[in-house]
Design a protein around this motif. Structure first.
Motif, PDB file in Angstrom:
ATOM      1  N   GLY A  70       7.333  -1.826  -3.102  1.00  0.00           N
ATOM      2  CA  GLY A  70       6.139  -0.815  -2.645  1.00  0.00           C
ATOM      3  C   GLY A  70       4.852  -0.281  -3.533  1.00  0.00           C
ATOM      4  O   GLY A  70       3.839   0.068  -3.342  1.00  0.00           O
ATOM      5  N   ILE A  71       5.918  -1.602  -4.735  1.00  0.00           N
ATOM      6  CA  ILE A  71       4.979  -1.059  -6.450  1.00  0.00           C
ATOM      7  C   ILE A  71       3.950  -1.934  -6.441  1.00  0.00           C
ATOM      8  O   ILE A  71       4.635  -2.536  -6.991  1.00  0.00           O
ATOM      9  CB  ILE A  71       5.409  -0.075  -7.333  1.00  0.00           C
ATOM     10  CG1 ILE A  71       6.339   1.589  -6.760  1.00  0.00           C
ATOM     11  CG2 ILE A  71       4.193   0.605  -8.383  1.00  0.00           C
ATOM     12  CD1 ILE A  71       6.926   1.988  -7.864  1.00  0.00           C
ATOM     13  N   ALA A  72       2.946  -2.165  -6.875  1.00  0.00           N
ATOM     14  CA  ALA A  72       2.469  -3.449  -7.684  1.00  0.00           C
ATOM     15  C   ALA A  72       2.158  -2.903  -9.145  1.00  0.00           C
ATOM     16  O   ALA A  72       1.065  -1.624  -9.167  1.00  0.00           O
ATOM     17  CB  ALA A  72       1.116  -3.856  -7.237  1.00  0.00           C
ATOM     18  N   ILE A  73       3.413  -3.211 -10.283  1.00  0.00           N
ATOM     19  CA  ILE A  73       3.458  -2.936 -11.489  1.00  0.00           C
ATOM     20  C   ILE A  73       2.103  -3.892 -12.367  1.00  0.00           C
ATOM     21  O   ILE A  73       2.258  -5.308 -12.380  1.00  0.00           O
ATOM     22  CB  ILE A  73       4.068  -2.659 -11.960  1.00  0.00           C
ATOM     23  CG1 ILE A  73       4.799  -1.674 -11.453  1.00  0.00           C
ATOM     24  CG2 ILE A  73       4.117  -2.287 -13.673  1.00  0.00           C
ATOM     25  CD1 ILE A  73       6.592  -1.698 -11.948  1.00  0.00           C
ATOM     26  N   ALA A 109      -5.632  -5.513  -0.975  1.00  0.00           N
ATOM     27  CA  ALA A 109      -5.285  -7.067  -0.454  1.00  0.00           C
ATOM     28  C   ALA A 109      -3.708  -6.809   0.776  1.00  0.00           C
ATOM     29  O   ALA A 109      -3.573  -7.010   1.574  1.00  0.00           O
ATOM     30  CB  ALA A 109      -5.780  -8.263  -0.182  1.00  0.00           C
ATOM     31  N   ASP A 110      -2.694  -6.307  -0.526  1.00  0.00           N
ATOM     32  CA  ASP A 110      -1.260  -7.198   0.512  1.00  0.00           C
ATOM     33  C   ASP A 110      -0.689  -5.264   0.731  1.00  0.00           C
ATOM     34  O   ASP A 110      -0.717  -4.341   0.004  1.00  0.00           O
ATOM     35  CB  ASP A 110      -0.440  -6.586  -1.091  1.00  0.00           C
ATOM     36  CG  ASP A 110       0.684  -7.540  -1.231  1.00  0.00           C
ATOM     37  OD1 ASP A 110       1.483  -7.142   0.081  1.00  0.00           O
ATOM     38  OD2 ASP A 110       1.662  -8.276  -1.827  1.00  0.00           O
ATOM     39  N   ALA A 142      -9.549   5.365  -3.995  1.00  0.00           N
ATOM     40  CA  ALA A 142      -9.533   6.163  -2.463  1.00  0.00           C
ATOM     41  C   ALA A 142      -8.405   4.900  -1.668  1.00  0.00           C
ATOM     42  O   ALA A 142      -7.497   5.505  -0.262  1.00  0.00           O
ATOM     43  CB  ALA A 142     -10.462   6.531  -2.007  1.00  0.00           C
ATOM     44  N   THR A 143      -8.475   4.269  -1.300  1.00  0.00           N
ATOM     45  CA  THR A 143      -7.489   3.190  -0.662  1.00  0.00           C
ATOM     46  C   THR A 143      -6.425   3.338  -0.816  1.00  0.00           C
ATOM     47  O   THR A 143      -5.510   2.869   0.552  1.00  0.00           O
ATOM     48  CB  THR A 143      -8.301   1.292  -0.723  1.00  0.00           C
ATOM     49  OG1 THR A 143      -9.926   1.528  -1.364  1.00  0.00           O
ATOM     50  CG2 THR A 143      -7.827   0.551  -0.138  1.00  0.00           C
TER      51      THR A 143
END
Length: 310
Positions: A70-73, A109-110, A142-143
């Motif tokens: 769940g983390i985008a690196i 957006a993911d 903030a998103t």
């Protein structure tokens, strides 16, 4: 006779424009470029001859985003440039602001991505395009939480980007800073005279020929350069002040110095001290637990909907 400019597209990136870069980055780029600009690269790099074609293209690099629990690196590595480009295998990798914005937009957006981590190791690069990317990060933090993970250096343009994130995490041996701007002018008129080259430039408009490498800088050109540097510096300082909630005077007081992890925290440039791998492991565990809780909530909500329907 050697050509004066063999790599004009790279020379334009390095000379005659404000750079958010450390002096070491500027020096390394000059080490690569100057022999080539003077047509001497065949002698200097005889042990590692330059290929006839560039071999590393940004479009051909590995995926610019990695997803872990769940983390985008998103890697922010090497010399930072405004747009996509190419560089040969004797120089550091390039990362473009354009490409970074695309990777961040995709992560935002993911739905599977809960948090975004910018994995930063860079001494900075071009001023052009840096502010726009930083503002984009600041507007979207903030998103989804966006963390700057300094692994292991975030200097100048790289720190500009890091400062826009929700938080800046740095290791004890890592570093942040270099909130400043630098520009170099290369004047080669004496070398041209030695090799018998003469350039005659015709132009209209007093400032049109400012920064020409074929003649010493005029007083007007020096004044114009200083004005550009003042603008770029004020933009950097005021942006960091806004992003980090620091007084402008406090940012100026850093004097573009490089700060170790603990010192960066002490002067307000960073928030947390942690090793990169430990931070990612802890964040992945946290996100994993959060995802499981959300899944249970979703299952209960669907069960309630079914009961109401019955």
């Amino acid at each position: 006779m050697p050509k004066l400019i063999n790599y004009p597209h790279l020379a334009d990136m390095a000379f005659g424009q404000p750079l958010y870069a450390t002096s070491s980055i500027v020096a390394s780029v000059k080490t690569l470029l100057i022999p080539r600009l003077l047509g001497q690269h065949a002698d200097i790099f005889a042990a590692d001859p330059m290929p006839s074609e560039p071999v590393v293209a940004l479009e051909a690099q590995s995926e610019s985003r990695h997803q872990v629990a769940g983390i985008a690196i998103i890697p922010v590595h090497g010399i930072l440039v405004a747009r996509r480009g190419q560089i040969d295998n004797t120089c550091s990798e390039l990362t473009s602001y354009e490409r970074l914005r695309g990777a961040i937009a995709t992560a935002l957006a993911d739905e599977r991505v809960k948090e975004i981590v910018l994995d930063i190791n860079s001494g900075g690069g071009m001023a052009t395009g840096c502010k726009e990317l930083a503002d984009y990060i600041y507007a979207n933090r903030a998103t989804k939480p966006i963390t700057a993970l300094v692994n292991h250096g975030a200097y100048s343009a790289a720190y500009f980007i890091a400062a826009a994130c929700n938080r800046v995490v740095v290791s004890e041996t890592g570093g942040c800073g270099s909130v400043g701007v630098i520009m170099e002018h290369m004047e080669v008129s004496k070398w041209e005279a030695q090799v018998g080259l003469t350039f005659t430039t015709f132009y209209r408009g007093e400032r049109k020929n400012d920064g020409s490498p074929h003649e010493p800088l005029s007083e007007g050109a020096v004044s114009a350069i200083n004005h550009r540097l003042d603008q770029a510096y004020d933009l950097f300082v005021n942006s960091v002040s806004k992003y980090r909630g620091l007084d402008v005077a406090a940012v100026i007081a850093t004097q573009a110095a490089l700060f170790s992890g603990p010192d960066a925290i002490a002067c307000g440039l960073a928030d947390e001290l942690a090793s990169p791998q430990d931070f990612i492991n802890a964040l992945a565990s946290k996100v994993s637990v959060s995802n499981k809780q959300n899944q249970r909530i979703g299952l209960r909500a669907r069960a309630m909907d079914q009961q109401l329907t019955l």
